[in-house]
Design a protein around this motif. Structure first.
Motif, short mmCIF file in Angstrom:
data_model
loop_
_atom_site.label_atom_id
_atom_site.label_comp_id
_atom_site.label_asym_id
_atom_site.label_seq_id
_atom_site.Cartn_x
_atom_site.Cartn_y
_atom_site.Cartn_z
N ASP A 16 0.81 -1.22 0.00
CA ASP A 16 0.00 0.00 0.00
C ASP A 16 0.85 1.27 0.00
N ASN A 17 1.99 1.24 0.69
CA ASN A 17 2.86 2.42 0.70
C ASN A 17 3.39 2.73 -0.70
N ALA A 18 3.81 1.69 -1.42
CA ALA A 18 4.31 1.88 -2.78
C ALA A 18 3.18 2.37 -3.69
N LYS A 19 2.00 1.78 -3.54
CA LYS A 19 0.86 2.20 -4.37
C LYS A 19 0.50 3.66 -4.09
N THR A 20 0.44 4.00 -2.82
CA THR A 20 0.09 5.38 -2.45
C THR A 20 1.12 6.36 -2.99
N ALA A 21 2.38 6.04 -2.82
CA ALA A 21 3.43 6.94 -3.34
C ALA A 21 3.33 7.08 -4.85
N SER A 22 3.16 5.97 -5.54
CA SER A 22 3.11 6.02 -7.00
C SER A 22 1.86 6.72 -7.51
N VAL A 23 0.73 6.47 -6.90
CA VAL A 23 -0.50 7.15 -7.33
C VAL A 23 -0.34 8.66 -7.16
N THR A 24 0.26 9.08 -6.06
CA THR A 24 0.48 10.51 -5.83
C THR A 24 1.41 11.09 -6.89
N LEU A 25 2.51 10.41 -7.15
CA LEU A 25 3.46 10.86 -8.18
C LEU A 25 2.82 10.88 -9.57
N LEU A 26 2.07 9.84 -9.88
CA LEU A 26 1.45 9.74 -11.20
C LEU A 26 0.36 10.80 -11.40
N ASN A 27 -0.41 11.09 -10.35
CA ASN A 27 -1.44 12.12 -10.49
C ASN A 27 -0.81 13.50 -10.70
N ALA A 28 0.33 13.74 -10.08
CA ALA A 28 1.04 15.00 -10.32
C ALA A 28 1.51 15.06 -11.78
N ALA A 29 2.05 13.96 -12.26
CA ALA A 29 2.50 13.89 -13.65
C ALA A 29 1.32 14.00 -14.61
N ALA A 43 10.77 22.04 -17.44
CA ALA A 43 10.25 21.95 -16.08
C ALA A 43 9.61 20.59 -15.82
N PHE A 44 8.82 20.12 -16.76
CA PHE A 44 8.15 18.84 -16.59
C PHE A 44 9.16 17.69 -16.64
N ALA A 45 10.17 17.79 -17.47
CA ALA A 45 11.20 16.75 -17.53
C ALA A 45 11.90 16.63 -16.18
N ALA A 46 12.17 17.74 -15.54
CA ALA A 46 12.85 17.72 -14.24
C ALA A 46 11.99 17.04 -13.17
N THR A 47 10.71 17.38 -13.10
CA THR A 47 9.85 16.75 -12.09
C THR A 47 9.62 15.27 -12.42
N THR A 48 9.64 14.94 -13.69
CA THR A 48 9.47 13.54 -14.08
C THR A 48 10.67 12.71 -13.65
N ARG A 49 11.87 13.24 -13.84
CA ARG A 49 13.06 12.51 -13.39
C ARG A 49 13.05 12.32 -11.87
N ALA A 50 12.61 13.32 -11.15
CA ALA A 50 12.50 13.19 -9.70
C ALA A 50 11.48 12.12 -9.33
N ALA A 51 10.40 12.04 -10.09
CA ALA A 51 9.36 11.03 -9.83
C ALA A 51 9.86 9.62 -10.16
N VAL A 52 10.73 9.50 -11.15
CA VAL A 52 11.34 8.20 -11.46
C VAL A 52 12.07 7.69 -10.22
N ASP A 53 12.91 8.56 -9.65
CA ASP A 53 13.69 8.18 -8.47
C ASP A 53 12.77 7.87 -7.28
#
Length: 163
Positions: A15-28, A119-129
């Motif tokens: 659930d922690n991984a899902k929550t983190a990823s859903v949050t990151l993906l919704n921002a993206a 700007a979007f490329a930078a936040t996307t790379r941060a979301a990858v990590d």
């Protein structure tokens, strides 16, 4: 941002991984939808001596972004989340600067899009990590693919600006 409500799914990520990823993906998702609309605006309103080339290039860009948008939104659902994809949600959640709707000159559009892609490329790379750190290799891979699309478009935009 509030913690997303997850719906039951058979995906075995924690659930922690899902929550983190859903949050990151919704921002993206908000950013990719906003960027798509900016590229469409540029496609519709571009003027000047490079009209034909830029009009076609911008169309290619928003087609590519459309594919990425679908992948991001579907990954959110796969993880038990709900995509924040309405116009109102995108407008309130995007991290990108507002696009100047008065732009007409081709190179003005190119400069504005370059800044937004960067700007979007930078936040996307941060979301990858961040998604990899959360233990979601599949989301990290999806975002890596998005990063490649953004970087290629950024390169093409920058090439138009070099003297």
């Amino acid at each position: 941002m509030a913690k997303p409500k997850l719906h039951p799914v058979a995906n075995d990520l924690g659930d922690n991984a899902k929550t983190a990823s859903v949050t990151l993906l919704n921002a993206a998702l908000a950013d990719v939808m906003d960027l798509t609309n900016s590229v469409r605006m540029a496609h519709w309103t571009v003027k000047g001596p490079q009209f034909a080339a830029l009009h076609a290039l911008f169309e290619t860009f928003y087609d590519q972004l459309g594919e990425q948008t679908d992948d991001v939104a579907e990954r959110i659902v796969q993880l038990g989340g709900t995509p924040n994809g309405t116009t109102q949600q995108v407008g309130s959640l995007t991290r990108l600067a507002p696009y100047d709707a008065t732009l007409r000159a081709g190179l003005d559009h190119v400069k504005a899009l370059k800044d937004r892609y960067a700007a979007f490329a930078a936040t996307t790379r941060a979301a990858v990590d961040a998604s990899a750190e959360a233990g979601d290799a599949d989301t990290a891979d999806l975002l890596t693919g998005l990063s490649r699309v953004l970087d290629k478009a950024l390169w093409m935009l920058e090439a138009h600006l070099e003297a």
